[in-house]
Design a protein around this motif. Structure first.
Motif, PDB file in Angstrom:
ATOM      1  N   PRO A  91       5.915  -1.131  26.035  1.00  0.00           N
ATOM      2  CA  PRO A  91       6.245  -1.775  24.746  1.00  0.00           C
ATOM      3  C   PRO A  91       7.741  -1.985  24.542  1.00  0.00           C
ATOM      4  CG  PRO A  91       4.572  -0.092  24.436  1.00  0.00           C
ATOM      5  CD  PRO A  91       5.024   0.037  25.852  1.00  0.00           C
ATOM      6  N   GLU A  92       8.555  -1.015  24.961  1.00  0.00           N
ATOM      7  CA  GLU A  92       9.999  -1.124  24.735  1.00  0.00           C
ATOM      8  C   GLU A  92      10.681  -2.091  25.696  1.00  0.00           C
ATOM      9  OE1 GLU A  92       9.387   2.434  27.541  1.00  0.00           O
ATOM     10  OE2 GLU A  92       8.359   1.504  25.821  1.00  0.00           O
ATOM     11  N   ALA A  93       9.915  -2.623  26.667  1.00  0.00           N
ATOM     12  CA  ALA A  93      10.500  -3.495  27.693  1.00  0.00           C
ATOM     13  C   ALA A  93      10.175  -4.968  27.467  1.00  0.00           C
ATOM     14  CB  ALA A  93      10.001  -3.071  29.073  1.00  0.00           C
ATOM     15  N   GLN A  94       9.719  -5.312  26.285  1.00  0.00           N
ATOM     16  CA  GLN A  94       9.329  -6.697  26.034  1.00  0.00           C
ATOM     17  C   GLN A  94      10.527  -7.615  25.822  1.00  0.00           C
ATOM     18  OE1 GLN A  94       5.978  -7.416  26.536  1.00  0.00           O
ATOM     19  NE2 GLN A  94       6.321  -5.304  27.216  1.00  0.00           N
ATOM     20  N   GLN A  95      11.701  -7.015  25.643  1.00  0.00           N
ATOM     21  CA  GLN A  95      12.921  -7.790  25.442  1.00  0.00           C
ATOM     22  C   GLN A  95      14.066  -7.095  26.158  1.00  0.00           C
ATOM     23  OE1 GLN A  95      14.016  -8.321  21.335  1.00  0.00           O
ATOM     24  NE2 GLN A  95      16.115  -8.938  21.824  1.00  0.00           N
ATOM     25  N   ALA A  96      14.964  -7.868  26.761  1.00  0.00           N
ATOM     26  CA  ALA A  96      16.111  -7.303  27.471  1.00  0.00           C
ATOM     27  C   ALA A  96      17.159  -6.783  26.491  1.00  0.00           C
ATOM     28  CB  ALA A  96      16.734  -8.353  28.378  1.00  0.00           C
ATOM     29  N   HIS A  97      17.777  -5.640  26.877  1.00  0.00           N
ATOM     30  CA  HIS A  97      18.838  -5.062  26.054  1.00  0.00           C
ATOM     31  C   HIS A  97      20.116  -4.839  26.855  1.00  0.00           C
ATOM     32  CE1 HIS A  97      15.929  -4.366  22.832  1.00  0.00           C
ATOM     33  NE2 HIS A  97      15.119  -3.872  23.746  1.00  0.00           N
ATOM     34  N   SER A  98      20.118  -5.178  28.139  1.00  0.00           N
ATOM     35  CA  SER A  98      21.272  -4.929  28.995  1.00  0.00           C
ATOM     36  C   SER A  98      21.270  -5.927  30.144  1.00  0.00           C
ATOM     37  CB  SER A  98      21.219  -3.505  29.559  1.00  0.00           C
ATOM     38  OG  SER A  98      20.122  -3.379  30.465  1.00  0.00           O
ATOM     39  N   LEU A  99      22.358  -5.931  30.926  1.00  0.00           N
ATOM     40  CA  LEU A  99      22.421  -6.794  32.102  1.00  0.00           C
ATOM     41  C   LEU A  99      21.362  -6.403  33.132  1.00  0.00           C
ATOM     42  CD1 LEU A  99      26.298  -7.114  32.643  1.00  0.00           C
ATOM     43  CD2 LEU A  99      24.721  -8.879  31.815  1.00  0.00           C
TER      44      LEU A  99
END
Length: 327
Positions: A43-51
């Motif tokens: 669930p927490e990986a549905q959007q990028a937060h880093s390079l």
């Protein structure tokens, strides 16, 4: 390899992106497709937060996550896909030691996809081990089916005086190899289009290959080995490469083998092909069980497991030369 002006601009943009990532301290270890899919399904990986999320895990990202220069370079390189409100890169960068390596995005569905993954790390270790224990300097080497160039790059870095050639039938692989060579600062590497060694002249004191070894229904270049359970290309490379070894030269073949009823077809072929005093060879399993999900695919009904193997073949000094063997 002739490139259009548009392709040259795209490749320069990719090189600049790679240099920016390296300057930013970017690192990513590439995993198997199954592990990548598992991580990206969280669930927490549905959007990028880093390079690392953008260029490693290949997750969708918001435009504001990257700076304007990076987005512009991605547009010039034609690697920026729009998915509704999100953006996604269609290439990845992975690290190996001090190198940063460009390869295809996830999932690798395109027929001309350029693969990099755990097999590449094992292949690199086979080359590293050989170079560490080789007493005869490498003068002329070739990486057959170079993919993103990792084998050729490792040799070129370790033997700066050597002439190293990277060959592949996939034009995209050759482009990515050229970019990775420039990013690594390697100058003693030439890149040629070839099916195994067709059209490539000379003999070699080091030949390396990491061919595809699966049966792939879509026959994707990076994955499909052909023949009986994906072994055909590995066998062709073995048969043709040993004819191009200089005296004292070595072939390093890293590949996978489908084991059926306890039998290893590649090992059996080696025993037939490498008979006589001319060859000194060693064959070993590096991993007894890789890509277990492949056993669910058509054609694998009788396969017990897929093993990762390494074959080393050396042409004994004092035997007939490579030129005489091809006469």
């Amino acid at each position: 390899m002739q490139l259009s002006a548009e392709q040259r601009a795209a490749d320069l943009a990719l090189l600049q992106l790679g240099r920016r990532l390296r300057a930013d301290g970017y690192r990513f270890t590439c995993v198997t497709p199954a592990t990548q899919a598992h991580n990206n399904a969280r669930p927490e990986a549905q959007q990028a937060h880093s390079l690392r999320d953008v260029f490693g895990w290949n997750r969708p990202f918001a435009e504001q996550l990257l700076c304007a220069d990076q987005l512009k370079q991605m547009e010039v390189a034609a690697i920026l896909n729009r998915e509704g409100p999100w953006l996604r890169s269609n290439v990845r960068w992975s690290s190996l030691d001090d190198m940063l390596l460009l390869h295809s995005g996830f999932p690798t569905q395109e027929t001309d996809a350029v693969f990099f993954g755990p097999d590449s790390y094992r292949f690199a270790q086979v080359i590293h081990d050989h170079l560490q224990h080789r007493y005869q300097p490498v003068q002329h080497a070739v990486d057959i089916g170079c993919g993103n160039g990792i084998g050729a790059l490792l040799i070129a870095q370790a033997a700066r005086h050597a002439q190293v050639t990277a060959v592949d039938i996939n034009p995209k692989a050759l482009r990515y190899t050229a970019i990775n060579a420039a990013l690594a600062g390697v100058a003693n590497l030439s890149i040629e289009h070839s099916d195994i060694l067709d059209g490539i002249s000379g003999n070699f004191d080091l030949i390396v290959a990491n061919p595809p070894y699966m049966l792939d229904a879509r026959e994707r270049t990076y994955r499909h080995g052909g023949g009986a359970l994906g072994a055909a290309l590995s066998l062709r490379i073995l048969e043709q490469a040993i004819q191009r070894l200089s005296a004292g030269g070595t072939l390093l073949l890293y590949t996978g083998v489908a084991i059926v009823d306890g039998r290893d077809c590649l090992l059996e072929a080696c025993r037939t092909t490498l008979q006589g005093q001319q060859w000194q060879w060693h064959y070993r399993e590096l991993d007894p069980d890789v890509f277990g999900e492949q056993l669910l695919e058509p054609g694998y009904d009788q396969v017990e497991r897929i093993a990762a193997v390494a074959l080393s073949v050396t042409c004994n000094p004092g035997t007939d030369s490579a030129d005489e063997r091809t006469m």
